[in-house]
Design an enzyme around this catalytic site. Structure first.
Site, PDB file in Angstrom:
ATOM      1  N   ARG A 217       0.828  -1.216   0.000  1.00  0.00           N
ATOM      2  CA  ARG A 217       0.000   0.000   0.000  1.00  0.00           C
ATOM      3  C   ARG A 217       0.856   1.257   0.000  1.00  0.00           C
ATOM      4  NH1 ARG A 217      -2.408  -3.737   3.076  1.00  0.00           N
ATOM      5  NH2 ARG A 217      -1.423  -2.971   4.964  1.00  0.00           N
TER       6      ARG A 217
ATOM      7  N   GLU B 176       4.420  -8.633  14.519  1.00  0.00           N
ATOM      8  CA  GLU B 176       3.687  -9.088  15.699  1.00  0.00           C
ATOM      9  C   GLU B 176       3.859 -10.607  15.874  1.00  0.00           C
ATOM     10  OE1 GLU B 176      -0.183  -7.506  15.365  1.00  0.00           O
ATOM     11  OE2 GLU B 176      -0.758  -8.169  17.384  1.00  0.00           O
TER      12      GLU B 176
HETATM   13  P1  AMP Z   1       4.777  -2.043  11.773  1.00  0.00           P
HETATM   14  O1  AMP Z   1       6.035  -2.649  11.238  1.00  0.00           O
HETATM   15  O2  AMP Z   1       4.253  -2.756  12.989  1.00  0.00           O
HETATM   16  O3  AMP Z   1       4.892  -0.552  11.967  1.00  0.00           O
HETATM   17  O4  AMP Z   1       3.640  -2.289  10.686  1.00  0.00           O
HETATM   18  C1  AMP Z   1       3.500  -1.411   9.613  1.00  0.00           C
HETATM   19  C2  AMP Z   1       3.216  -2.166   8.346  1.00  0.00           C
HETATM   20  O5  AMP Z   1       2.194  -3.132   8.526  1.00  0.00           O
HETATM   21  C3  AMP Z   1       2.709  -1.211   7.287  1.00  0.00           C
HETATM   22  O6  AMP Z   1       3.302  -1.560   6.049  1.00  0.00           O
HETATM   23  C4  AMP Z   1       1.211  -1.393   7.277  1.00  0.00           C
HETATM   24  O7  AMP Z   1       0.734  -1.467   5.956  1.00  0.00           O
HETATM   25  C5  AMP Z   1       0.958  -2.702   8.001  1.00  0.00           C
HETATM   26  N1  AMP Z   1       0.043  -2.572   9.147  1.00  0.00           N
HETATM   27  C6  AMP Z   1       0.334  -2.813  10.445  1.00  0.00           C
HETATM   28  N2  AMP Z   1      -0.726  -2.665  11.234  1.00  0.00           N
HETATM   29  C7  AMP Z   1      -1.739  -2.285  10.421  1.00  0.00           C
HETATM   30  C8  AMP Z   1      -3.125  -1.952  10.643  1.00  0.00           C
HETATM   31  N3  AMP Z   1      -3.669  -1.983  11.869  1.00  0.00           N
HETATM   32  N4  AMP Z   1      -3.874  -1.607   9.582  1.00  0.00           N
HETATM   33  C9  AMP Z   1      -3.325  -1.567   8.337  1.00  0.00           C
HETATM   34  N5  AMP Z   1      -2.047  -1.864   8.069  1.00  0.00           N
HETATM   35  C10 AMP Z   1      -1.253  -2.216   9.096  1.00  0.00           C
END
Ligand code: AMP
Length: 174
Positions: free
Chosen positions: A62, A99
């Site tokens: 995205r 996660e």
């Molecule tokens: P993080 O590495 O935990 O910051 O996760 C960010 C990545 O995971 C981004 O590329 C987002 O597209 C996706 N992502 C994580 N959590 C969400 C969420 N609640 N809704 C949509 N996309 C998420």
């Protein structure tokens, strides 16, 4: 209604997607709205400044959708940062923790040249691991990080703390 309120109303929250317990922020209604989509792109471009960026790196998948028009309007090139095994040419890899389990992000070695000013763009900052891995890849290639820009920041997850010393901009804190 302010610009920000209009954008916020176009984020659809999908409970328990893709896994139980995750509240997925679906940006497709925002992307489908011509005014909202251009507002998102314009606000990111204005924050980082036209002419100040050489490359915009979008994070699969995205992130690509927002990063490409940001690159166009900044007068910058677009560089994809992808999940492992998708890029065809020689690449740098960086593992990061999700996660559940681990992922790997990659960038072409010639995607960013030493000294180039780089903006990293994604849709959502959650724990910050993805953005931090992207920063590490660009830094390893000698790029100068001008900042990280996201549409949505999930504030409670504290992802900003993984981007110490990096200019971080989000349009919506949720
Ligand atoms: P993080 O590495 O935990 O910051 O996760 C960010 C990545 O995971 C981004 O590329 C987002 O597209 C996706 N992502 C994580 N959590 C969400 C969420 N609640 N809704 C949509 N996309 C998420």
């Amino acid at each position: 209604m302010t610009d920000t309120e209009r954008l916020r109303n176009l984020i659809r929250e999908i409970p328990d997607f893709p896994r139980p317990g995750v509240g997925f922020k679906d940006i497709t209604p925002l992307l489908a709205d011509p005014v909202a989509f251009s507002t998102v792109v314009d606000l990111i471009v204005v924050h980082f400044g036209r002419g100040n960026i050489d490359k915009v790196c979008g994070i699969e998948a995205r992130g690509f959708i927002v990063a490409a028009p940001v690159a166009y309007h900044c007068g910058a090139g677009f560089v994809p940062i992808r999940k492992a095994g998708k890029l065809p040419s020689e690449s740098e890899s960086e593992p990061y923790v999700l996660e559940y389990g681990e992922e790997i992000l990659e960038i072409h070695r010639d995607g960013v040249l030493p000294g180039e000013r780089v903006l990293i763009v994604d849709d959502v900052l959650a724990t910050g691991g993805t953005a931090a891995a992207a920063v590490e890849l660009v830094t390893r290639l000698g790029g100068k990080i001008e900042g990280v820009g996201c549409v949505i920041e999930l504030e409670d997850l504290g992802g900003r703390s993984k981007l110490d010393g990096v200019e971080f901009f989000s349009l919506l804190r949720m």
